[in-house]
Design a protein around this motif. Structure first.
Motif, mmCIF file in Angstrom:
data_model
loop_
_atom_site.group_PDB
_atom_site.id
_atom_site.type_symbol
_atom_site.label_atom_id
_atom_site.label_comp_id
_atom_site.label_asym_id
_atom_site.label_seq_id
_atom_site.Cartn_x
_atom_site.Cartn_y
_atom_site.Cartn_z
ATOM 1 N N UNK A 74 -15.658 18.183 -29.052
ATOM 2 C CA UNK A 74 -14.752 17.315 -29.786
ATOM 3 C C UNK A 74 -15.475 16.124 -30.422
ATOM 4 N N UNK A 75 -16.555 15.690 -29.827
ATOM 5 C CA UNK A 75 -17.375 14.666 -30.478
ATOM 6 C C UNK A 75 -17.998 15.225 -31.757
ATOM 7 N N UNK A 76 -18.370 16.499 -31.730
ATOM 8 C CA UNK A 76 -18.989 17.134 -32.899
ATOM 9 C C UNK A 76 -18.047 17.206 -34.095
ATOM 10 N N UNK A 77 -16.726 17.222 -33.850
ATOM 11 C CA UNK A 77 -15.805 17.258 -34.988
ATOM 12 C C UNK A 77 -15.299 15.849 -35.347
ATOM 13 N N UNK A 78 -15.944 14.839 -34.768
ATOM 14 C CA UNK A 78 -15.711 13.481 -35.227
ATOM 15 C C UNK A 78 -14.806 12.624 -34.376
ATOM 16 N N UNK A 79 -14.381 13.123 -33.220
ATOM 17 C CA UNK A 79 -13.466 12.348 -32.388
ATOM 18 C C UNK A 79 -14.189 11.297 -31.558
ATOM 19 N N UNK A 80 -13.509 10.183 -31.323
ATOM 20 C CA UNK A 80 -13.944 9.179 -30.361
ATOM 21 C C UNK A 80 -13.191 9.440 -29.060
ATOM 22 N N UNK A 81 -13.894 9.449 -27.953
ATOM 23 C CA UNK A 81 -13.287 9.794 -26.662
ATOM 24 C C UNK A 81 -12.931 8.520 -25.903
ATOM 25 N N UNK A 82 -11.718 8.495 -25.360
ATOM 26 C CA UNK A 82 -11.307 7.389 -24.491
ATOM 27 C C UNK A 82 -10.616 7.983 -23.267
ATOM 28 N N UNK A 83 -10.820 7.363 -22.109
ATOM 29 C CA UNK A 83 -10.274 7.879 -20.855
ATOM 30 C C UNK A 83 -9.100 7.019 -20.392
#
Length: 283
Positions: free
Chosen positions: A159-168
């Motif tokens: 999901x990072x590869x398709x441009x998303x920023x991850x938050x928990x």
């Protein structure tokens, strides 16, 4: 991840499939839907490569669930029953508490990653899917510690590869916060649309006066009731709380109007202008 199964191939599921395929050309996207016409359209649009059924999930490397949240709650345990020990399952639902609870004791809970990509449009179905929908958007991941580490790594990279920023976030906090910034926005839009439609029945010229402000505010009223009714149902407590606060603010604004207290109205609007700074950089 070669064999990817998309359960739901509309706006979110279809857009995920498009971008994952773009980054992984060797991947085979299998579509699953209760409506064959939906799969035919997804095939025609090259969103998926093949049709599939739930019984095919034993071959999956990745399963993406993008269906109404009530259907996810019912179906998720069955999906986990059918997968292999190495399969990653993710859902993209707009509520997280009930979904996470539905599999909290499942023996394959470690194969599941609960997430909510904060992206979308008011459109639905395969024709709404588009490339680049998730670039720069936040993807909320809940209970990441309950997903086995090797599958966490695969998911987060994908999901990072398709441009998303991850938050928990934990599911309870997610559902509370999303009621304010998403669910309330949709209710406001639906009810504004309802108010204007009822007025239009008697005053046919009203839509001739509708400018871009009205169009942008009521845009979300075009969203799918099939998707949004289960969201409101699952997040009922939080949605009611936000509605009470919103109604109180509307009532206060109305009272200012009744009292000709336009200094107070000016002050309310001026203080609310601070939202420009909060939202700066958010597309």
């Amino acid at each position: 991840m070669k064999n990817i199964y998309a359960i739901g191939v509309g706006l979110i599921g279809g857009s995920l499939a498009i971008d994952i395929k773009k980054n992984n050309p060797e991947a085979i996207i299998h579509g699953i839907s209760r409506k064959d016409g939906t799969l035919e359209k997804a095939l025609e649009l090259n969103i998926i490569d093949k049709k599939a059924t739930l019984d095919d999930l034993e071959h999956a490397d990745l399963v993406i669930i993008s269906i109404p949240v009530d259907a996810t709650v019912k179906l998720l345990p069955t999906i986990l029953d059918k997968i292999s020990d190495d399969t990653l399952v993710v859902d993209a639902g707009s509520t997280k508490v009930d979904i996470c609870k539905s599999v909290e004791d499942h023996p394959r809970r470690r194969n599941f990653l609960a997430m909510h990509p904060i992206a979308g449009t008011e459109h639905s179905g395969p024709t709404a899917a588009l490339s680049g929908l998730f670039v720069g958007k936040t993807n909320i991941v809940c209970e990441v510690e309950k997903t086995t580490f090797k599958l966490q790594e695969k998911a987060l990279k994908l999901f990072a590869d398709i441009g998303m920023r991850i938050r928990y976030m934990n599911p309870e906090a997610h559902d509370k916060h999303i009621a304010y910034v998403s669910h309330l926005s949709h209710i406001s839009s639906f009810m504004l649309g309802k108010t204007v439609i009822e007025k239009e029945r008697n005053e046919r010229d009203i839509f001739d006066m509708a400018g871009s402000g009205f169009a942008s505010t009521v845009r979300l009223a075009k969203s799918s009731p099939e998707m949004w009714t289960p969201i409101f149902k699952q997040n009922k407590t939080n949605v009611i709380e936000t509605l009470e606060e919103y109604i109180n603010n509307l009532t206060q604004f109305k009272e200012f109007m009744q009292k000709d207290d336009f200094d107070a109205i000016y002050s309310e609007m001026e203080s609310t202008n601070y939202i420009k700074d909060i939202l700066k950089g958010i597309s």
